[in-house]
Design a protein around this motif. Structure first.
Motif, PDB file in Angstrom:
ATOM      1  N   GLU A 165       0.170  -1.345   0.336  1.00 10.00           N
ATOM      2  CA  GLU A 165      -0.253   0.006  -0.222  1.00 10.00           C
ATOM      3  C   GLU A 165       0.565   1.177   0.258  1.00 10.00           C
ATOM      4  O   GLU A 165       0.282   1.936  -1.048  1.00 10.00           O
ATOM      5  CB  GLU A 165      -0.867  -0.037   1.952  1.00 10.00           C
ATOM      6  CG  GLU A 165      -2.235  -1.210   1.124  1.00 10.00           C
ATOM      7  CD  GLU A 165      -2.822  -0.930   1.636  1.00 10.00           C
ATOM      8  OE1 GLU A 165      -2.433  -0.453   3.644  1.00 10.00           O
ATOM      9  OE2 GLU A 165      -3.341  -1.484   2.406  1.00 10.00           O
ATOM     10  N   LYS A 166       2.479   1.571   1.323  1.00  6.03           N
ATOM     11  CA  LYS A 166       2.893   2.084   1.193  1.00  6.03           C
ATOM     12  C   LYS A 166       3.378   2.680  -0.510  1.00  6.03           C
ATOM     13  O   LYS A 166       3.370   3.691  -0.899  1.00  6.03           O
ATOM     14  CB  LYS A 166       3.949   2.142   1.628  1.00  6.03           C
ATOM     15  CG  LYS A 166       4.544   2.959   2.027  1.00  6.03           C
ATOM     16  CD  LYS A 166       5.872   2.706   3.330  1.00  6.03           C
ATOM     17  CE  LYS A 166       6.863   4.378   3.351  1.00  6.03           C
ATOM     18  NZ  LYS A 166       7.612   4.773   1.985  1.00  6.03           N
ATOM     19  N   ARG A 215       1.641   7.427  -6.366  1.00  5.32           N
ATOM     20  CA  ARG A 215       0.605   8.022  -6.744  1.00  5.32           C
ATOM     21  C   ARG A 215       1.465   9.782  -6.073  1.00  5.32           C
ATOM     22  O   ARG A 215       0.134  10.996  -5.668  1.00  5.32           O
ATOM     23  CB  ARG A 215      -0.326   7.950  -6.218  1.00  5.32           C
ATOM     24  CG  ARG A 215      -1.227   6.350  -7.116  1.00  5.32           C
ATOM     25  CD  ARG A 215      -2.979   6.121  -6.323  1.00  5.32           C
ATOM     26  NE  ARG A 215      -2.669   5.975  -4.930  1.00  5.32           N
ATOM     27  CZ  ARG A 215      -2.760   5.007  -4.175  1.00  5.32           C
ATOM     28  NH1 ARG A 215      -2.437   3.965  -5.356  1.00  5.32           N
ATOM     29  NH2 ARG A 215      -3.592   5.145  -3.257  1.00  5.32           N
ATOM     30  N   GLU A 230       0.742  10.032  -2.568  1.00  3.61           N
ATOM     31  CA  GLU A 230       0.318  10.451  -1.480  1.00  3.61           C
ATOM     32  C   GLU A 230       0.393   9.818  -0.025  1.00  3.61           C
ATOM     33  O   GLU A 230       1.185   9.036  -0.297  1.00  3.61           O
ATOM     34  CB  GLU A 230      -1.580   9.279  -1.916  1.00  3.61           C
ATOM     35  CG  GLU A 230      -1.671  10.207  -2.993  1.00  3.61           C
ATOM     36  CD  GLU A 230      -3.084   9.295  -3.603  1.00  3.61           C
ATOM     37  OE1 GLU A 230      -3.730   8.171  -3.400  1.00  3.61           O
ATOM     38  OE2 GLU A 230      -3.898  10.022  -4.311  1.00  3.61           O
ATOM     39  N   GLU A 231      -0.454  10.327   0.930  1.00  3.74           N
ATOM     40  CA  GLU A 231       0.483   9.804   1.990  1.00  3.74           C
ATOM     41  C   GLU A 231      -0.951   8.151   2.234  1.00  3.74           C
ATOM     42  O   GLU A 231      -1.966   8.344   2.045  1.00  3.74           O
ATOM     43  CB  GLU A 231      -0.227  10.673   3.528  1.00  3.74           C
ATOM     44  CG  GLU A 231       0.617  11.225   2.920  1.00  3.74           C
ATOM     45  CD  GLU A 231       2.049  11.186   3.831  1.00  3.74           C
ATOM     46  OE1 GLU A 231       2.519  10.186   4.404  1.00  3.74           O
ATOM     47  OE2 GLU A 231       2.836  11.074   3.458  1.00  3.74           O
ATOM     48  N   PRO A 232      -0.500   7.501   2.870  1.00  2.00           N
ATOM     49  CA  PRO A 232      -1.180   5.939   2.637  1.00  2.00           C
ATOM     50  C   PRO A 232      -2.789   5.630   3.854  1.00  2.00           C
ATOM     51  O   PRO A 232      -1.869   6.558   4.888  1.00  2.00           O
ATOM     52  CB  PRO A 232      -0.267   4.514   2.897  1.00  2.00           C
ATOM     53  CG  PRO A 232       0.665   5.583   3.739  1.00  2.00           C
ATOM     54  CD  PRO A 232       1.038   6.477   2.498  1.00  2.00           C
ATOM     55  N   ASP A 233      -3.270   5.070   3.445  1.00  2.00           N
ATOM     56  CA  ASP A 233      -4.676   5.581   4.582  1.00  2.00           C
ATOM     57  C   ASP A 233      -4.323   4.419   5.904  1.00  2.00           C
ATOM     58  O   ASP A 233      -4.306   3.308   5.990  1.00  2.00           O
ATOM     59  CB  ASP A 233      -6.104   5.175   3.731  1.00  2.00           C
ATOM     60  CG  ASP A 233      -7.146   5.666   5.009  1.00  2.00           C
ATOM     61  OD1 ASP A 233      -6.484   5.544   6.299  1.00  2.00           O
ATOM     62  OD2 ASP A 233      -8.130   5.518   4.508  1.00  2.00           O
ATOM     63  N   ALA A 248       0.949   4.184  -2.997  1.00  2.00           N
ATOM     64  CA  ALA A 248       0.606   5.314  -2.304  1.00  2.00           C
ATOM     65  C   ALA A 248       1.725   5.918  -2.926  1.00  2.00           C
ATOM     66  O   ALA A 248       1.566   7.828  -3.368  1.00  2.00           O
ATOM     67  CB  ALA A 248       0.330   5.364  -0.726  1.00  2.00           C
ATOM     68  N   ASP A 249       3.166   6.018  -1.928  1.00  2.00           N
ATOM     69  CA  ASP A 249       3.951   6.900  -2.670  1.00  2.00           C
ATOM     70  C   ASP A 249       3.721   6.864  -4.464  1.00  2.00           C
ATOM     71  O   ASP A 249       4.738   8.014  -4.972  1.00  2.00           O
ATOM     72  CB  ASP A 249       5.705   5.771  -2.362  1.00  2.00           C
ATOM     73  CG  ASP A 249       5.163   5.732  -1.182  1.00  2.00           C
ATOM     74  OD1 ASP A 249       5.001   6.488  -0.379  1.00  2.00           O
ATOM     75  OD2 ASP A 249       6.859   5.304  -1.140  1.00  2.00           O
TER      76      ASP A 249
END
Length: 219
Positions: free
Chosen positions: A199-200, A206, A208-211, A203-204
């Motif tokens: 997930e990280k 994109r 974004e910070e992972p939820d 997110a990286d």
């Protein structure tokens, strides 16, 4: 009369071959043969000459010729048979040890010949060298087998020892394979990313910070 010359003289008497002709047939000079006759054998002749003598005289083996020569130069008692049994154990004659050493040296020489060709050599030369290496290698293996059998107390004892050694090597190979499989499994596990790491990474990519609560955490 030397032990070697006894063998040769018997052959000459039976066949009527003259000394000079015998010398020509075994690939040496009449002077050498005459020296064997009159002065005896003072040092170990070349292997090729001993082989030639054995090949020239029917019913005489190379080992017999070698044993005679070793007796002449003082390395062996002619009354002692090669590898005779003594008090339940095998006593190795020195002639067998010398034979093993000479054959090992022959393999070394043949191996050098077989690996020292250039593009100018004919294919027949290469084939001949390979065949010679194989022949001498077989002789060395045969003599080594004889030494091993005598040293172990006979063929059956050697077979038992070889079986035990093979079993030990088989067990060692099996243990090595098991260790390799365990190490490979551990390496694969350490190289497989967890769900959070995936997930990280997503997110990286994109920016974004992972939820931390997952995809439904903000509902």
């Amino acid at each position: 009369m030397s032990e070697l010359w006894k063998i040769i003289q018997t052959h000459l008497d039976q066949t009527g071959v003259r000394e000079a002709e015998f010398a020509r047939r075994i690939g040496t000079s009449p002077t050498t043969v005459n020296s064997w006759k009159n002065r005896g054998v003072r040092s170990l002749p070349e292997r090729r000459l001993l082989e030639a003598v054995a090949n020239e005289i029917p019913g005489v083996s190379y080992r017999q010729v070698l044993a005679a020569v070793l007796s002449d130069i003082g390395y062996a008692d002619p009354s002692v048979a090669i590898g005779r049994r003594h008090h339940g154990a095998w006593e190795l004659g020195p002639e067998l040890m010398v034979q093993l050493a000479m054959e090992a040296k022959g393999v070394e020489s043949a191996a050098w010949d077989a690996t020292s060709f250039s593009e100018d050599n004919e294919i027949e030369d290469v084939i001949h060298a390979a065949e010679e290496l194989a022949r001498i290698g077989e002789e060395l293996a045969s003599t080594a087998q004889t030494v091993a059998e005598l040293g172990m107390g006979g063929a059956s004892a050697l077979q038992t020892a070889v079986h035990h050694e093979r079993e030990k090597r088989k067990a060692a190979r099996s243990a090595a394979r098991d260790m390799g499989r365990r190490l490979a499994t551990a390496a694969r596990k350490s190289a497989t990313p967890t769900k959070g790491e995936l997930e990280k990474q997503a997110a990286d990519s994109r920016g974004e910070e992972p939820d931390p609560d997952g995809p439904e955490g903000g509902a």
